[in-house]
Design an enzyme around this catalytic site. Structure first.
Site, PDB file in Angstrom:
ATOM      1  CE  LYS A 219      -4.523   0.788   0.449  1.00 16.64           C
ATOM      2  NZ  LYS A 219      -5.647   0.053  -0.119  1.00 16.64           N
TER       3      LYS A 219
ATOM      4  N   GLY B 291     -24.316   3.919   3.872  1.00 15.21           N
ATOM      5  CA  GLY B 291     -23.558   4.583   2.813  1.00 15.21           C
ATOM      6  C   GLY B 291     -24.011   4.154   1.432  1.00 15.21           C
TER       7      GLY B 291
ATOM      8  N   GLY C  26     -22.797   5.260  -1.450  1.00 16.63           N
ATOM      9  CA  GLY C  26     -21.798   5.833  -2.357  1.00 16.63           C
ATOM     10  C   GLY C  26     -21.641   4.937  -3.578  1.00 16.63           C
TER      11      GLY C  26
ATOM     12  CB  VAL D 221     -19.291  -0.004  -2.950  1.00 18.26           C
ATOM     13  CG1 VAL D 221     -19.619  -1.469  -2.729  1.00 18.26           C
ATOM     14  CG2 VAL D 221     -17.886   0.134  -3.501  1.00 18.26           C
TER      15      VAL D 221
END
Ligand code: NAD
Length: 362
Positions: A80, A180, A182, A184
């Site tokens: 990452k 949420g 959003g 996804v």
């Protein structure tokens, strides 16, 4: 922070810091493991309060990517990147060029992509300085926004959890509380609605929420009320650490299964969920559709195969639940054991071939 102790305890391979004063870049890459292949994982841009926060975040996220790739059956390791900065204020072409040079200096041991605070457009700029970037726009022969694939994986995972809990994976009449709506969450809600699930949702953006709720017949509740919705499945699709000491006692669901990364504020909460008879779908298993989608850009498999591999999240979750029941451990531990087992097997293979004399062609 005792950095070397942390690296040794969590088996990280490498951490690299990069600073470019002119471009205003302060970035860290953590490579947790390259046993299964080059480390793959997105680049997060965030105004971290301290450098230590940024370091801890990148270390934890990189380790999570190792297990995510392992259980998704991908030949990638875990890594990452984080950039310390405000994504709304600090982006520039120079910053992405400098970041691209940094990634290039790792010669492919780490492959970057988009994450929180970065976009496919940013990655297209990174691509000008390095080939080691995925999650590019479709116009640049990339796989584009991974959210639809991620949502499909979460949908398949929810069905597997229903099968494990109720004996049937039919979602008709099941109530799912989505936190949420959003990128996804909205795709997921559409898939669930198509299967006849009853939907309740919370979303901070009222305008967006109202539009999606009207389209799909979702009942909206205020953000803080979502934890107390009586439902079969609670699907966190907003932020991490939503299962914490404050929220766990408020849950009225049988299953927690959603897209958000790092849903458990700490591992102990995985034990508490199990004690409360709530089945937890480990987030890095159920939300692997995104990495599978961007992984397809490297060329080992195509976009169509990415959807098939994502569909198999259903079987992975059933395997994890079976192991958790067999060994009497919570699902987050069972997932970790399975991910680790694949990595150990590959390590043994490497060791075997490393110790074998080369065949001498006559
Ligand atoms: P997004 O930013 O598009 O959606 C998140 C939504 O949650 C936003 O609409 C936001 O307004 C809403 N939100 C934030 N806090 C909230 C709260 N307290 N209550 C209700 N709503 C809230 O992000 P996304 O791409 O949809 O990702 C959702 C989660 O899934 C993130 O945690 C992300 O890390 C994870 N994830 C995403 C992908 C992907 O392919 N996009 C892949 C793996 C994991």
């Amino acid at each position: 922070m005792e950095i070397f102790n942390y690296l040794a305890e969590h088996n990280h391979e490498e951490v690299v810091f990069w600073s470019d004063k002119t471009a205003g870049l302060r970035a860290i890459v953590a490579i947790h493991s390259t046993v299964l292949g080059p480390a793959l994982g997105g680049c997060r841009m965030w105004p971290y309060v301290s450098e230590e926060d940024a370091l801890l975040d990148v270390l934890r996220l990189a380790e999570g990517m190792t297990y995510k790739a392992s259980l998704a059956g991908l030949d990638f390791g875990g890594g990452k990147a984080v950039i310390i900065g405000d994504p709304a204020r600090d982006k520039s072409a120079g910053l992405w060029q400098a970041f691209g040079k940094f990634i290039n200096s790792l010669h492919g041991r780490y492959i970057t992509g988009e994450d929180v605070g970065t976009t496919v457009v940013d990655m297209a700029l990174v691509h000008q300085s390095t080939p080691y970037v995925v999650g590019l726009p479709k116009t640049e022969h990339g796989s584009g926004d991974p959210s639809p694939v991620t949502a499909f994986g979460v949908y398949r995972g929810i069905r597997a959890c229903c099968r494990a809990c109720f004996g049937l994976d039919d979602l008709r009449g099941r109530t799912v509380a989505v936190q949420g709506l959003g990128k996804v969450g909205a795709h997921l809600a559409r898939l669930l609605a198509q299967d006849g699930a009853r939907l309740v949702a919370s979303e901070l953006n009222a305008e967006r929420a109202a539009k999606i709720a009207l389209e799909l017949g979702i009942k909206l509740v205020p953000p803080d009320d979502i934890y107390e919705v009586k439902c079969d499945v609670f699907a966190p699709c907003a932020l991490g650490a939503v299962i914490n000491d404050t929220t766990i006692g408020r849950l009225r669901c049988r299953i927690v299964a959603g897209a958000a990364n790092n849903q458990l504020a700490d591992d102990q909460l995985g034990f508490e969920l199990a004690e409360r008879n709530i089945l937890f779908a480990p987030d890095y298993v159920i939300n692997a559709g995104g990495i599978i989608s961007i992984g397809s850009e490297v060329g080992a498999f195509d976009a169509q195969t990415a959807w098939h591999k994502t569909s198999a999240i259903y079987d992975s979750l059933l395997r994890i639940v079976a192991l958790s029941r067999e060994e009497g451990v919570p699902t987050h531990l069972a997932a970790h054991r399975l991910a680790q087992a694949r990595i150990e097997l590959v390590k043994q293979e490497h060791a075997f071939f490393a110790g074998r004399p080369a065949i001498n062609p006559k």
